[in-house]
Design a protein around this motif. Structure first.
Motif, PDB file in Angstrom:
ATOM      1  N   ILE B  59       1.009  -1.221   0.095  1.00  0.00           N
ATOM      2  CA  ILE B  59      -0.187  -0.125  -0.161  1.00  0.00           C
ATOM      3  C   ILE B  59       0.891   1.317  -0.070  1.00  0.00           C
ATOM      4  O   ILE B  59       0.672   2.048  -0.790  1.00  0.00           O
ATOM      5  CB  ILE B  59      -0.858   0.022   1.202  1.00  0.00           C
ATOM      6  CG1 ILE B  59      -1.868  -1.168   1.268  1.00  0.00           C
ATOM      7  CG2 ILE B  59      -1.677   1.260   1.394  1.00  0.00           C
ATOM      8  CD1 ILE B  59      -2.955  -1.067   0.248  1.00  0.00           C
ATOM      9  N   TRP B  60       1.783   1.334   1.023  1.00  0.00           N
ATOM     10  CA  TRP B  60       2.695   2.227   0.912  1.00  0.00           C
ATOM     11  C   TRP B  60       3.398   2.748  -0.306  1.00  0.00           C
ATOM     12  O   TRP B  60       3.399   3.923  -0.558  1.00  0.00           O
ATOM     13  CB  TRP B  60       3.394   2.297   2.282  1.00  0.00           C
ATOM     14  CG  TRP B  60       4.570   3.652   2.299  1.00  0.00           C
ATOM     15  CD1 TRP B  60       5.773   3.793   1.782  1.00  0.00           C
ATOM     16  CD2 TRP B  60       4.145   4.850   2.636  1.00  0.00           C
ATOM     17  NE1 TRP B  60       6.143   4.986   2.075  1.00  0.00           N
ATOM     18  CE2 TRP B  60       5.170   5.723   2.560  1.00  0.00           C
ATOM     19  CE3 TRP B  60       2.935   5.263   3.317  1.00  0.00           C
ATOM     20  CZ2 TRP B  60       5.070   7.057   2.772  1.00  0.00           C
ATOM     21  CZ3 TRP B  60       2.928   6.741   3.404  1.00  0.00           C
ATOM     22  CH2 TRP B  60       4.078   7.626   3.364  1.00  0.00           C
ATOM     23  N   GLU B  61       4.013   1.826  -0.905  1.00  0.00           N
ATOM     24  CA  GLU B  61       4.803   2.370  -2.001  1.00  0.00           C
ATOM     25  C   GLU B  61       3.841   2.638  -3.117  1.00  0.00           C
ATOM     26  O   GLU B  61       4.191   3.548  -4.070  1.00  0.00           O
ATOM     27  CB  GLU B  61       5.618   0.873  -2.561  1.00  0.00           C
ATOM     28  CG  GLU B  61       6.751   0.378  -1.684  1.00  0.00           C
ATOM     29  CD  GLU B  61       7.612   1.659  -1.618  1.00  0.00           C
ATOM     30  OE1 GLU B  61       7.646   2.501  -2.786  1.00  0.00           O
ATOM     31  OE2 GLU B  61       8.711   1.756  -0.943  1.00  0.00           O
ATOM     32  N   PHE B  63       0.937   4.099  -2.758  1.00  0.00           N
ATOM     33  CA  PHE B  63       0.409   5.479  -2.425  1.00  0.00           C
ATOM     34  C   PHE B  63       1.761   6.571  -2.454  1.00  0.00           C
ATOM     35  O   PHE B  63       1.466   7.721  -3.013  1.00  0.00           O
ATOM     36  CB  PHE B  63       0.309   5.441  -0.670  1.00  0.00           C
ATOM     37  CG  PHE B  63      -0.289   6.859  -0.120  1.00  0.00           C
ATOM     38  CD1 PHE B  63      -1.105   7.658  -0.314  1.00  0.00           C
ATOM     39  CD2 PHE B  63       0.996   7.526   0.681  1.00  0.00           C
ATOM     40  CE1 PHE B  63      -1.331   8.854   0.166  1.00  0.00           C
ATOM     41  CE2 PHE B  63       0.853   9.070   0.959  1.00  0.00           C
ATOM     42  CZ  PHE B  63      -0.377   9.529   0.825  1.00  0.00           C
ATOM     43  N   ASP B  64       3.083   6.134  -2.177  1.00  0.00           N
ATOM     44  CA  ASP B  64       4.253   7.041  -2.361  1.00  0.00           C
ATOM     45  C   ASP B  64       4.308   7.392  -3.923  1.00  0.00           C
ATOM     46  O   ASP B  64       4.478   8.526  -4.093  1.00  0.00           O
ATOM     47  CB  ASP B  64       5.356   6.259  -1.522  1.00  0.00           C
ATOM     48  CG  ASP B  64       6.326   7.198  -1.411  1.00  0.00           C
ATOM     49  OD1 ASP B  64       5.956   8.512  -1.101  1.00  0.00           O
ATOM     50  OD2 ASP B  64       7.757   7.119  -1.411  1.00  0.00           O
ATOM     51  N   ASP B  67       1.421   9.583  -4.877  1.00  0.00           N
ATOM     52  CA  ASP B  67       1.715  10.882  -4.210  1.00  0.00           C
ATOM     53  C   ASP B  67       2.945  11.623  -4.948  1.00  0.00           C
ATOM     54  O   ASP B  67       2.926  12.742  -5.131  1.00  0.00           O
ATOM     55  CB  ASP B  67       2.094  10.764  -2.854  1.00  0.00           C
ATOM     56  CG  ASP B  67       1.898  11.843  -1.993  1.00  0.00           C
ATOM     57  OD1 ASP B  67       0.774  12.385  -2.279  1.00  0.00           O
ATOM     58  OD2 ASP B  67       2.500  12.258  -0.998  1.00  0.00           O
ATOM     59  N   GLN B  71       2.321  15.524  -6.696  1.00  0.00           N
ATOM     60  CA  GLN B  71       3.231  16.447  -6.069  1.00  0.00           C
ATOM     61  C   GLN B  71       3.975  17.271  -7.428  1.00  0.00           C
ATOM     62  O   GLN B  71       4.489  18.306  -7.108  1.00  0.00           O
ATOM     63  CB  GLN B  71       4.595  15.817  -5.339  1.00  0.00           C
ATOM     64  CG  GLN B  71       3.820  15.160  -4.080  1.00  0.00           C
ATOM     65  CD  GLN B  71       2.969  16.172  -3.181  1.00  0.00           C
ATOM     66  OE1 GLN B  71       3.341  17.124  -2.888  1.00  0.00           O
ATOM     67  NE2 GLN B  71       1.773  15.489  -2.711  1.00  0.00           N
ATOM     68  N   VAL B  92      -5.826   2.336  -3.312  1.00  0.00           N
ATOM     69  CA  VAL B  92      -5.253   3.484  -2.667  1.00  0.00           C
ATOM     70  C   VAL B  92      -5.304   4.622  -3.396  1.00  0.00           C
ATOM     71  O   VAL B  92      -5.724   4.437  -4.463  1.00  0.00           O
ATOM     72  CB  VAL B  92      -3.502   3.016  -2.705  1.00  0.00           C
ATOM     73  CG1 VAL B  92      -3.105   3.065  -3.968  1.00  0.00           C
ATOM     74  CG2 VAL B  92      -2.833   3.974  -1.642  1.00  0.00           C
ATOM     75  N   THR B  94      -4.393   9.242  -3.228  1.00  0.00           N
ATOM     76  CA  THR B  94      -3.806  10.447  -2.743  1.00  0.00           C
ATOM     77  C   THR B  94      -4.522  11.265  -1.971  1.00  0.00           C
ATOM     78  O   THR B  94      -4.184  11.971  -1.250  1.00  0.00           O
ATOM     79  CB  THR B  94      -3.135  11.016  -3.771  1.00  0.00           C
ATOM     80  OG1 THR B  94      -4.139  11.528  -4.603  1.00  0.00           O
ATOM     81  CG2 THR B  94      -1.820  10.071  -4.403  1.00  0.00           C
ATOM     82  N   PRO B  96      -6.832  10.026   0.686  1.00  0.00           N
ATOM     83  CA  PRO B  96      -7.554   8.818   1.275  1.00  0.00           C
ATOM     84  C   PRO B  96      -8.775   9.155   2.258  1.00  0.00           C
ATOM     85  O   PRO B  96      -9.657   8.358   2.539  1.00  0.00           O
ATOM     86  CB  PRO B  96      -6.311   8.315   2.327  1.00  0.00           C
ATOM     87  CG  PRO B  96      -5.414   9.252   2.495  1.00  0.00           C
ATOM     88  CD  PRO B  96      -5.415  10.171   1.006  1.00  0.00           C
ATOM     89  N   GLU B  97      -8.806  10.598   2.696  1.00  0.00           N
ATOM     90  CA  GLU B  97      -9.763  10.881   3.472  1.00  0.00           C
ATOM     91  C   GLU B  97     -11.180  10.742   2.681  1.00  0.00           C
ATOM     92  O   GLU B  97     -12.212  10.541   3.255  1.00  0.00           O
ATOM     93  CB  GLU B  97      -9.681  12.376   3.975  1.00  0.00           C
ATOM     94  CG  GLU B  97      -8.723  12.542   4.948  1.00  0.00           C
ATOM     95  CD  GLU B  97      -8.595  13.813   5.302  1.00  0.00           C
ATOM     96  OE1 GLU B  97      -8.265  14.816   4.615  1.00  0.00           O
ATOM     97  OE2 GLU B  97      -8.298  14.012   6.777  1.00  0.00           O
ATOM     98  N   ILE B 101      -9.192   3.285   1.833  1.00  0.00           N
ATOM     99  CA  ILE B 101      -8.942   2.078   1.028  1.00  0.00           C
ATOM    100  C   ILE B 101      -9.868   1.180   1.465  1.00  0.00           C
ATOM    101  O   ILE B 101     -10.453   1.009   2.423  1.00  0.00           O
ATOM    102  CB  ILE B 101      -7.652   1.603   1.750  1.00  0.00           C
ATOM    103  CG1 ILE B 101      -6.322   2.335   1.402  1.00  0.00           C
ATOM    104  CG2 ILE B 101      -7.383   0.094   1.374  1.00  0.00           C
ATOM    105  CD1 ILE B 101      -5.263   2.189   2.431  1.00  0.00           C
TER     106      ILE B 101
END
Lengths: 286, 467
Positions: B59-61, B63-64, B67, B71, B92, B94, B96-97, B101
């Motif tokens: 998930i993190w990768e 998202f990153d 993201d 950016q 996922v 960018t 998330p609010e 997920i």
């Protein structure tokens, strides 16, 4: 705040190297030091300061090898691919038969830190129960503060860690845990107390909308680790000596300043007892 | 003469608007192409990297990576990127609010525009583009990236502003130039219009010295115009001659009646003269004969005077009197009697109202119409005159028991159409007289079913008894 001029420090180090003709002639093998972004993020300026100080003090080149996870760095260390690594107490204890703590960072006067669970600011959390059903961010499966502590704490409070959170994922970096929580990707996260506090000072905007909702007891700070068979070797001892004399050079002081650490010291026999206790909780559950 | 140049200027403005529209359309096409290229690059970059992360459920990768995409700064900044699995659940995002997920967001795919779509809606400040991501030949899910297109809107607004200012200026200059050129080109025509407008009734030819012989087309136009003026003048002269002739034709018609009227008493009068010669010593016979002669001669004098009054070249501008109407009765009665026709004579207008009508025109109008009526009523028919008031006007209705005025004769009486050869000679004269008196003519029927030619004349035609 002390400001260091990188160019002046590097030039000084170069002059010191030139003043040591013996070193130039001997060309000893470089010392390979393993790092992970789990604990130490990719800051080239910090690595430059570390390299200058360590290589100057040790009289040999110092190479930094970076891998994403503790597991990868631990494997490199066990295979002899690197001479030392900045690991966490948890992977150290997982491989305590082969590995030994060489030095412990001193943070706020003591070689200890805590684990923290964070959420976004404004969320009312009385206890871990309030985090049930969250999407939770861990840092690394082999991180004490970033995984082991939370899992063991849930077990200690008779929760089933695998069913407690709706979903969890690893970010492979305490800094990433803070980012994930701050951005709302995760509703809560397990983070290293030292990294979190360091971020509050260095990158306050990243953690501005996060809050600590739970904090653990103190654990032995993530140690510098070497294999037991190389612990008494000259390069490793020279490395230990360079670590414990960080304050004696400008580059060393600059590195400590950036790390927000006071210095390095030799560990004592009970530095990682609390981590071992946490490991036992997990092991008992099977 | 302003209409033509204005039309030209208007056309230039229209061309300006059309050109502006085309420029804006081209700009939108360029923006769409730019966005498509940019989006395809972003999608390709993510697709090339995200596969292994998705396989590992990292998930993190993911998202990153997304993201990092959002950016990127500058034009067409991706505002938000969301990866959705084939079942419509968020892998996922960018944001998330908004897109946590695991939440169901199939609607996001439905509302997004496929990146391969032919056109994009760039009217709002944001557009969501979607693409199915593949990894090792397997669809991973759909990536939806929302791009910031406010820059496009601002660019279009700027371009529109420049176009409006530039085109307005250019169009104004071109329109003024066009206006001037058209004025110049149409100047000869304008001169003709001015000539026409100067004196609406009397067109004057353009002097030969004023005709620009160096410009054959304009010279030809002026020559044609002059030819037209001459033709109109000749037609007017012909019409006047025809009207004069008509008057004499009606006089000729009346001549028979006149001769009859004069001849009838003439035998009696001659007999009376013989009687006077035979009995000059008998005072009673002389007196009786003299009276008889007096009446006969007065009758003849009245008949002759009435005829002269009607056909006087310059009709006097005196008011109409009831005596004039009696004269008309005197003139038409023998004609009616000769044809065995019944004559209706219905004068309802008071003397003071009658006096507001002009004597000369009314006498000619009524006599001509009555002669025509007698002609069409046939032997044993009925003719008549009805005169009455209608508001501020007087109505002179000449009646006959004929079949009604034929179509070709109506045009003589009711229009200015050219005269065709044939009967109804006095009708155009009647029309001209009525028009001269500011009146009008209508056709109708009387209460008794007789055909009527109704002449409506304003009572203000003559300024009173003494006018």
């Amino acid at each position: 705040m002390i400001r260091f001029e990188r160019r002046r420090v590097l030039c000084g180090a170069g002059a010191a190297l030139l003043a040591m003709p013996g070193i130039l002639h001997a060309q000893p093998a470089p010392f390979r030091f393993g790092l992970t972004p789990v604990f130490l993020d990719n800051d080239w300026q910090l690595l430059d300061f570390l390299r200058v100080h360590l290589s100057t003090k040790m009289g040999r080149e110092v190479e930094f090898l970076q891998r994403r996870t503790y597991k990868e760095v631990t494997a490199l260390l066990l295979m002899g691919e690197i001479d030392a690594a900045w690991l966490c107490g948890y992977p150290l204890l997982q491989n305590i038969d082969r590995l030994s703590a060489l030095a412990l960072p001193i943070w706020r006067g003591q070689p200890n830190y805590s684990a923290k669970i964070i959420t976004r600011t404004g969320r009312a959390v009385q206890g871990l129960e309030d985090l049930r059903g969250d999407i939770h961010a861990y840092s690394d499966p082999d991180s004490n503060s970033g995984h082991l502590v939370t899992v063991s704490e849930l077990l200690r409070q008779n929760y089933r860690p695998e069913a407690f959170f709706d979903r969890s994922f690893f970010t492979y970096g305490h800094r990433n845990v803070a980012r994930a929580v701050a951005r709302g990707l995760a509703q809560s996260g397990s983070v290293d107390g030292y990294v979190y506090d360091a971020m509050k000072r260095a990158e306050p905007e990243l953690v501005a909308n996060t809050q600590v909702v739970w904090e653990s007891e103190l654990f032995g700070f993530p140690p510098i680790v070497a294999t037991r068979e190389t612990l008494d070797s000259e390069p490793v001892q020279s490395f230990f000596s360079a670590l414990t004399t960080m304050r004696e050079s400008d580059a060393g002081q600059a590195a400590l300043h950036m790390l927000q650490l006071d210095g390095f010291a030799a560990p004592d026999a009970h530095s990682f007892d609390q981590i071992a206790a946490r490991m036992r909780i997990v092991a008992e559950r099977g | 003469m302003v209409k033509g140049p204005l039309l030209a200027a208007g056309l230039l403005v229209l061309v300006g608007v059309l050109a502006s529209h085309l420029v804006l359309r081209a700009l939108v096409n360029t923006q769409e192409r730019h966005l498509r290229e940019m989006a395809l690059l972003e999608f390709a970059g993510v697709e090339a990297t995200i596969g292994p992360f998705l396989v590992r459920d990292d998930i993190w990768e993911m998202f990153d990576l997304l993201d990092c995409v959002t950016q990127r700064e500058g034009a067409l900044q991706p505002l938000q990127a969301t990866l959705i699995d084939p079942l419509g659940r968020v892998i996922v995002s960018t944001a998330p609010e908004v897109n946590p997920i695991g939440t169901q967001k199939a609607s996001m795919i439905a509302t997004a525009t496929p990146v391969a779509a032919e056109h994009y809606d760039l009217s709002v400040g944001e557009i969501a583009l979607s693409k199915v991501l593949q990894y090792q030949g397997r669809p991973l899910g759909q990536l939806v990236i929302a791009f910031d297109t406010t820059g496009f809107i601002a660019e279009r607004a700027r371009t529109t502003g420049f176009l409006i200012a530039g085109n307005a200026g250019a169009t104004l200059i071109a329109a003024l130039l066009g206006f001037w050129l058209m004025r110049r080109v149409l100047r000869p025509v304008a001169r003709l219009t001015d000539e026409k407008g100067r004196r609406s009734d009397a067109l004057t030819p353009i002097p030969d010295t004023a005709i620009p012989r160096r410009n054959p087309e304009v010279a030809k136009l002026y020559d044609t115009y002059n030819g037209l003026i001459r033709a109109v003048a000749e037609r007017d002269a012909t019409t006047r001659r025809l009207a004069d002739r008509e008057r004499f034709v009606s006089l000729g018609r009346l001549a028979g009646t006149l001769a009859h009227e004069v001849n009838n008493p003439l035998g009696g009068l001659l007999n009376t003269v013989d009687t006077l010669r035979t009995y000059p010593e008998r005072a009673d016979v002389v007196k009786s004969a003299a009276d008889l002669l007096d009446r006969g001669l007065r009758h003849m004098r009245d008949v002759v005077r009435a005829t002269l009054d009607v056909h006087r070249d310059a009709p006097e501008r005196r008011p109409l009197t009831l005596a004039d109407l009696e004269d008309l009765n005197l003139l038409i009665r023998p004609e009616a009697e000769r044809r065995g026709q019944k004559l209706h004579w219905d004068i309802k207008l008071a003397e003071d109202r009658v006096a507001h009508l002009p004597a000369g025109p009314v006498r000619q109008i009524v006599l001509n119409l009555l002669l025509n009526a007698s002609s069409v009523a046939g032997y044993g028919g009925e003719i008549g005159l009805r005169l009455e008031g209608e508001g501020n006007s007087a109505l002179l209705a000449v009646q006959d028991s004929g079949p009604g005025l034929p179509e070709h004769l109506q045009s003589r009486l009711l229009s200015d159409a050219p005269l065709e050869p044939g009967g109804g000679v006095g009708l155009r004269l009647v029309r001209e007289l009525v028009q001269g008196a500011d009146g009008r003519i209508t056709l109708g029927q009387s209460a008794q079913g007789l055909q009527e030619i109704q002449v409506h004349l304003p009572c203000s035609g003559v300024g009173g008894q003494d006018a």
